[in-house]
Design a protein around this motif. Structure first.
Motif, PDB file in Angstrom:
ATOM      1  N   GLU A   2     -39.033  -3.933 -12.301  1.00 46.18           N
ATOM      2  CA  GLU A   2     -37.608  -4.205 -12.066  1.00 46.18           C
ATOM      3  C   GLU A   2     -36.881  -4.541 -13.368  1.00 46.18           C
ATOM      4  O   GLU A   2     -35.716  -4.193 -13.530  1.00 46.18           O
ATOM      5  N   ASN A   3     -37.567  -5.183 -14.309  1.00 48.31           N
ATOM      6  CA  ASN A   3     -36.936  -5.440 -15.613  1.00 48.31           C
ATOM      7  C   ASN A   3     -36.714  -4.141 -16.371  1.00 48.31           C
ATOM      8  O   ASN A   3     -35.715  -3.990 -17.081  1.00 48.31           O
ATOM      9  N   GLN A   4     -37.623  -3.206 -16.217  1.00 52.72           N
ATOM     10  CA  GLN A   4     -37.446  -1.882 -16.812  1.00 52.72           C
ATOM     11  C   GLN A   4     -36.227  -1.209 -16.184  1.00 52.72           C
ATOM     12  O   GLN A   4     -35.427  -0.580 -16.884  1.00 52.72           O
ATOM     13  N   ALA A   5     -36.074  -1.360 -14.870  1.00 52.17           N
ATOM     14  CA  ALA A   5     -34.919  -0.774 -14.175  1.00 52.17           C
ATOM     15  C   ALA A   5     -33.613  -1.351 -14.718  1.00 52.17           C
ATOM     16  O   ALA A   5     -32.649  -0.605 -14.944  1.00 52.17           O
ATOM     17  N   LEU A   6     -33.580  -2.667 -14.942  1.00 55.05           N
ATOM     18  CA  LEU A   6     -32.358  -3.276 -15.492  1.00 55.05           C
ATOM     19  C   LEU A   6     -32.020  -2.686 -16.853  1.00 55.05           C
ATOM     20  O   LEU A   6     -30.848  -2.398 -17.137  1.00 55.05           O
ATOM     21  N   SER A   7     -33.024  -2.499 -17.689  1.00 53.16           N
ATOM     22  CA  SER A   7     -32.785  -1.925 -19.018  1.00 53.16           C
ATOM     23  C   SER A   7     -32.253  -0.505 -18.913  1.00 53.16           C
ATOM     24  O   SER A   7     -31.308  -0.132 -19.617  1.00 53.16           O
ATOM     25  N   LEU A   8     -32.843   0.282 -18.030  1.00 52.43           N
ATOM     26  CA  LEU A   8     -32.373   1.661 -17.835  1.00 52.43           C
ATOM     27  C   LEU A   8     -30.917   1.679 -17.373  1.00 52.43           C
ATOM     28  O   LEU A   8     -30.088   2.431 -17.892  1.00 52.43           O
ATOM     29  N   ILE A   9     -30.614   0.848 -16.397  1.00 46.06           N
ATOM     30  CA  ILE A   9     -29.254   0.804 -15.851  1.00 46.06           C
ATOM     31  C   ILE A   9     -28.270   0.353 -16.920  1.00 46.06           C
ATOM     32  O   ILE A   9     -27.206   0.965 -17.093  1.00 46.06           O
ATOM     33  N   ASP A  10     -28.612  -0.725 -17.626  1.00 45.71           N
ATOM     34  CA  ASP A  10     -27.685  -1.264 -18.629  1.00 45.71           C
ATOM     35  C   ASP A  10     -27.370  -0.246 -19.721  1.00 45.71           C
ATOM     36  O   ASP A  10     -26.219  -0.092 -20.127  1.00 45.71           O
ATOM     37  N   ARG A  11     -28.383   0.450 -20.235  1.00 43.17           N
ATOM     38  CA  ARG A  11     -28.138   1.445 -21.278  1.00 43.17           C
ATOM     39  C   ARG A  11     -27.247   2.572 -20.760  1.00 43.17           C
ATOM     40  O   ARG A  11     -26.380   3.071 -21.473  1.00 43.17           O
ATOM     41  N   GLN A  12     -27.467   2.981 -19.524  1.00 43.63           N
ATOM     42  CA  GLN A  12     -26.644   4.051 -18.969  1.00 43.63           C
ATOM     43  C   GLN A  12     -25.204   3.580 -18.764  1.00 43.63           C
ATOM     44  O   GLN A  12     -24.263   4.318 -19.068  1.00 43.63           O
ATOM     45  N   LEU A  13     -25.034   2.369 -18.268  1.00 40.08           N
ATOM     46  CA  LEU A  13     -23.679   1.848 -18.064  1.00 40.08           C
ATOM     47  C   LEU A  13     -22.937   1.708 -19.390  1.00 40.08           C
ATOM     48  O   LEU A  13     -21.718   1.911 -19.438  1.00 40.08           O
ATOM     49  N   ASP A  14     -23.651   1.391 -20.453  1.00 42.33           N
ATOM     50  CA  ASP A  14     -23.038   1.291 -21.780  1.00 42.33           C
ATOM     51  C   ASP A  14     -22.441   2.624 -22.221  1.00 42.33           C
ATOM     52  O   ASP A  14     -21.477   2.656 -22.978  1.00 42.33           O
ATOM     53  N   ARG A  15     -23.005   3.729 -21.750  1.00 43.37           N
ATOM     54  CA  ARG A  15     -22.636   5.048 -22.259  1.00 43.37           C
ATOM     55  C   ARG A  15     -21.807   5.890 -21.288  1.00 43.37           C
ATOM     56  O   ARG A  15     -21.160   6.842 -21.712  1.00 43.37           O
ATOM     57  N   LEU A  16     -21.840   5.595 -20.005  1.00 44.23           N
ATOM     58  CA  LEU A  16     -21.144   6.442 -19.025  1.00 44.23           C
ATOM     59  C   LEU A  16     -19.628   6.443 -19.252  1.00 44.23           C
ATOM     60  O   LEU A  16     -19.033   5.389 -19.431  1.00 44.23           O
ATOM     61  N   ARG A  17     -19.041   7.611 -19.231  1.00 44.56           N
ATOM     62  CA  ARG A  17     -17.601   7.737 -19.440  1.00 44.56           C
ATOM     63  C   ARG A  17     -16.901   8.558 -18.347  1.00 44.56           C
ATOM     64  O   ARG A  17     -15.830   8.210 -17.917  1.00 44.56           O
ATOM     65  N   ASN A  18     -17.494   9.641 -17.925  1.00 46.05           N
ATOM     66  CA  ASN A  18     -16.813  10.592 -17.038  1.00 46.05           C
ATOM     67  C   ASN A  18     -17.319  10.606 -15.605  1.00 46.05           C
ATOM     68  O   ASN A  18     -16.880  11.438 -14.817  1.00 46.05           O
TER      69      ASN A  18
END
Length: 151
Positions: A2-18
């Motif tokens: 689950e900590n790995q999942a948080l890292s994956l989500i956070d990095r994606q949210l940092d970059r999502l634009r469209n």
């Protein structure tokens, strides 16, 4: 995991634009993931056990690396969507295994908590599976219009 999942989500949210719908769903699932961590800590606490900080740190690090690996791809949104779908199914399998262990070990109090987390992971996997065509279509549309479509 689950900590790995948080890292994956956070990095994606940092970059999502469209892809606002994807960002909204990731934010919602991030909240669920935090609750899942709480449930796991509750179960471990009831067994007088604790999580491994070293394993948590290592998995969080690998989650960051995985997300960064897709960042250089011209189709980052697609690769992230595929990886997220695979990861959600991995988490679901993990919860199924934990439920089996809890039932076999007579830890029945853990089963409802684990089942709740399993249901959330399956719902996220289903959401992703249903959205692959729409995300792909939006990616193609943005790309064909000369817009930045990767994220």
């Amino acid at each position: 995991v689950e900590n790995q999942a948080l890292s994956l989500i956070d990095r994606q949210l940092d970059r999502l634009r469209n892809y606002d719908e994807v960002a909204e769903q990731l934010r919602r699932h991030r909240g669920e993931t935090e609750q899942q961590i709480g449930r796991l800590e509750q179960i471990l606490g009831s067994l007088d056990e604790s999580h491994s900080a070293l394993k948590d740190a290592a998995l969080s690090f690998t989650g960051n690396l995985a997300a960064l690996g897709h960042a250089v791809a011209g189709d980052e949104i697609l690769k992230n969507t595929f990886a997220n779908f695979a990861f959600e199914n991995f988490e679901a399998a993990s919860y199924r295994s934990l439920i089996t262990i809890a039932e076999a070990g007579a830890f029945s109090s853990a089963v409802p908590l684990l089942q709740n987390s399993l249901d959330e992971e399956l719902a996220m996997a289903a959401w992703l599976e249903q959205r692959v065509p729409a995300i792909t279509t939006k990616y193609l549309t943005l790309s064909s219009q000369g817009e930045k479509a990767d994220r």
